[in-house]
Design a protein around this motif. Structure first.
Motif, short mmCIF file in Angstrom:
data_model
loop_
_atom_site.label_atom_id
_atom_site.label_comp_id
_atom_site.label_asym_id
_atom_site.label_seq_id
_atom_site.Cartn_x
_atom_site.Cartn_y
_atom_site.Cartn_z
N LEU A 12 81.94 55.50 48.14
CA LEU A 12 81.62 54.15 48.58
C LEU A 12 81.34 54.24 50.07
O LEU A 12 81.84 55.13 50.75
CB LEU A 12 82.79 53.21 48.33
N GLY A 69 77.33 55.49 46.03
CA GLY A 69 77.02 54.64 44.87
C GLY A 69 77.14 53.16 45.18
O GLY A 69 76.44 52.34 44.61
N ILE A 70 78.06 52.81 46.06
CA ILE A 70 78.29 51.40 46.38
C ILE A 70 78.38 51.24 47.89
O ILE A 70 79.04 52.05 48.56
CB ILE A 70 79.61 50.90 45.74
N LEU A 72 79.62 48.61 50.69
CA LEU A 72 80.31 47.35 50.95
C LEU A 72 79.93 46.91 52.35
O LEU A 72 79.95 47.71 53.29
CB LEU A 72 81.82 47.56 50.86
N VAL A 89 66.10 45.72 46.94
CA VAL A 89 66.19 45.29 45.54
C VAL A 89 66.58 46.41 44.60
O VAL A 89 66.69 46.21 43.40
CB VAL A 89 64.84 44.70 45.05
N LYS A 90 66.78 47.60 45.12
CA LYS A 90 67.07 48.73 44.24
C LYS A 90 68.43 48.57 43.58
O LYS A 90 69.33 47.91 44.10
CB LYS A 90 67.03 50.03 45.04
N ALA A 91 68.58 49.22 42.43
CA ALA A 91 69.86 49.14 41.72
C ALA A 91 70.85 50.14 42.30
O ALA A 91 72.06 49.90 42.31
CB ALA A 91 69.64 49.42 40.25
N PHE A 92 70.33 51.26 42.79
CA PHE A 92 71.21 52.28 43.36
C PHE A 92 70.84 52.59 44.79
O PHE A 92 69.68 52.82 45.06
CB PHE A 92 71.16 53.56 42.53
N THR A 94 74.35 50.24 45.00
CA THR A 94 74.56 48.80 44.94
C THR A 94 75.08 48.28 46.28
O THR A 94 75.95 48.89 46.87
CB THR A 94 75.61 48.48 43.87
N VAL A 95 74.51 47.19 46.73
CA VAL A 95 75.00 46.59 47.97
C VAL A 95 75.87 45.39 47.60
O VAL A 95 75.46 44.52 46.83
CB VAL A 95 73.84 46.14 48.87
N LEU A 96 77.07 45.38 48.13
CA LEU A 96 78.02 44.34 47.76
C LEU A 96 78.49 43.66 49.04
O LEU A 96 78.96 44.32 49.96
CB LEU A 96 79.20 45.00 47.04
N GLU A 97 78.33 42.36 49.08
CA GLU A 97 78.78 41.64 50.27
C GLU A 97 80.22 41.22 50.06
O GLU A 97 80.56 40.62 49.05
CB GLU A 97 77.89 40.42 50.50
N VAL A 112 72.65 38.40 45.97
CA VAL A 112 72.65 38.49 44.51
C VAL A 112 72.95 37.14 43.88
O VAL A 112 72.28 36.70 42.94
CB VAL A 112 73.64 39.55 44.03
N ILE B 96 84.12 57.19 42.83
CA ILE B 96 83.61 56.49 41.65
C ILE B 96 82.78 57.46 40.82
O ILE B 96 82.22 58.42 41.33
CB ILE B 96 82.73 55.28 42.04
N PHE B 111 80.15 51.63 36.96
CA PHE B 111 80.97 52.48 37.81
C PHE B 111 82.40 52.46 37.33
O PHE B 111 82.90 51.46 36.81
CB PHE B 111 80.92 51.99 39.26
N GLN B 155 77.01 44.01 39.20
CA GLN B 155 75.83 43.68 39.99
C GLN B 155 74.69 44.65 39.70
O GLN B 155 73.53 44.25 39.60
CB GLN B 155 76.22 43.72 41.45
N THR B 156 75.03 45.94 39.55
CA THR B 156 74.00 46.92 39.22
C THR B 156 73.37 46.57 37.87
O THR B 156 72.15 46.59 37.72
CB THR B 156 74.61 48.33 39.12
N PHE B 158 73.23 43.75 36.55
CA PHE B 158 72.44 42.54 36.75
C PHE B 158 71.03 42.87 37.26
O PHE B 158 70.04 42.40 36.71
CB PHE B 158 73.17 41.64 37.75
N VAL B 159 71.01 43.72 38.29
CA VAL B 159 69.71 44.06 38.88
C VAL B 159 68.82 44.78 37.86
O VAL B 159 67.64 44.45 37.69
CB VAL B 159 69.90 44.93 40.14
N ILE B 160 69.41 45.74 37.15
CA ILE B 160 68.61 46.51 36.18
C ILE B 160 68.15 45.62 35.03
O ILE B 160 66.98 45.63 34.65
CB ILE B 160 69.42 47.71 35.66
#
Lengths: 122, 264
Positions: A12, A69-70, A72, A89-92, A94-97, A112, B96, B111, B155-156, B158-160
């Motif tokens: 992360l 992978g993530i 934060l 906008v990519k899935a990987f 993941t950006v998490l606020e 999101v 992860i 994950f 969220q991943t 969701f996006v996919i």
């Protein structure tokens, strides 16, 4: 999408204020790569950090590093580089606020959640 | 017909009609399958969005508790430990791994957090005082990170899913509004062309029949004429022969003619 794309992503990353980063590092997510380039997977942002540095870190975590992978990111920091976060906008990875101690969490600003709301026409 | 021009470039033959019919059937099957897939994905998508909403709210609470425990640590240790911790972070204990879940042929990654045993970068943190608080804080934050990881996988997904649903819907619409009407148009076109050919053929046959009839009639008439001529000829011959026979006693006829002349 190939499995390879996210198989190696096992860390992360954090971009946040000192308290958030300290807490998350205590949980044990901190990682520094082997000495030659010694890249940290966290960035402490305070009032003196300029936006370009945040953007560069965000860019590094999202595009250059293949082992994350993530990501934060504190919401008030995400606000400072909102255009970059929103256009991501990519899935990987993941950006998490995440909320910070001093700034309460506002679901309206989350990129999101905003997409969720727009999709359901609320 | 609005889409008259919108058809595929084929020759109007029975073979291509068969092809087009097979294609239409295939398109309809594909359409219904894709529609079902899209529905299944949308159902999943809604479920995920609901869970994201919940998880985001939960995250707010969890992070609040975590911040509080960090404040406790700061108080107990009696100073800011941030710098010390940032410097002593070396190798991630909390990592992860991604696994996959299959929803209607779409691979959704999820994950999963796990902790590697045996490395502890912060063994010395809080050694002097506040060790207990540090320990508790670490546990709190570990739980918070677990919640965050869960949220991240939602969220991943969701996006996919969002992306995949868009693609599937685009395909469904393309089949429904472009491919099926065009194939139907093509079938209609081929049918009308074939009908036209049929009519032409029929007309041609009729013409031929007419001509034949006319020819037959003409030849019949000719034959009849011929026969009549022949008959007439025969009669004439007979007549010619008859006078010859009568010529034997020709004086009478001449006398008779004379008589007639006499009458006029």
């Amino acid at each position: 999408m190939s499995t390879q794309e996210y198989k190696d992503r096992q860390f992360l990353a954090v971009i946040g204020d000192e308290d958030s980063v300290t807490g998350l590092l205590l949980a044990g997510i901190g990682h520094v790569t082997s000495p030659p380039d010694s890249q940290k997977n966290f960035l402490v942002v305070d009032n003196k950090t300029d936006n370009a540095a945040i953007e560069a870190a965000f860019e590094r975590f999202t595009n250059e590093r293949k082992d994350i992978g993530i990501i934060l990111i504190n919401q008030h920091i995400a606000d400072r580089i909102r255009h970059v976060v929103d256009s991501y906008v990519k899935a990987f990875p993941t950006v998490l606020e995440i909320p910070s101690k001093d700034h309460p969490y506002d679901p309206e600003k989350d990129s999101v959640l905003r997409r969720v709301r727009r999709l359901f026409g609320e | 017909m609005s889409g008259a021009a919108d058809r595929e470039a084929v020759f109007p033959t029975r073979q291509s009609l068969g092809l087009m019919k097979a294609k239409l059937k295939g398109a309809e099957t594909g359409h219904s399958l894709l529609k079902r897939k899209s529905e299944a994905l949308t159902k999943r998508f809604r479920e995920i969005t609901r869970r994201i909403d919940e998880a985001k709210r939960k995250m707010g609470r969890v992070m609040q508790i975590a911040s509080l425990s960090l404040a406790e640590v700061t108080y107990a240790v009696g100073g800011n430990i941030g710098y010390q911790i940032q410097e002593s972070a070396k190798s991630a204990r909390f990592r992860i791994r991604a696994k996959q879940e299959n929803v209607s042929g779409v691979l959704l990654p999820a994950f999963e957090a796990y902790q590697t045993e045996g490395n502890n970068d912060f063994a010395m943190t809080g050694l002097g005082k506040g060790g207990q608080q540090v320990q508790r804080c670490r546990e709190t934050y570990a739980r918070a990170v677990e919640a965050l990881v869960e949220l991240a996988s939602l969220q991943t997904a969701f996006v996919i899913l969002d992306e995949v649903i868009k693609v599937v819907n685009r395909r469904v619409n393309a089949i429904e509004h472009v491919i099926i009407p065009r194939t139907e148009n093509t079938i209609k076109y081929i049918n009308s062309e074939l009908d036209e050919l049929d009519r032409e053929e029929f007309y041609r046959l009729k013409k031929v029949a007419n001509k034949k009839q006319r020819d037959t009639a003409a030849s019949d008439a000719e034959m009849k004429q011929k026969r009549e001529d022949k008959a007439a000829l025969a009669l004439l011959d007979q007549e010619n022969q008859a006078p010859e026979e009568e010529d034997v006693g020709g004086g009478d006829i001449l006398a008779a003619e004379d008589d007639e002349d006499v009458i006029f």
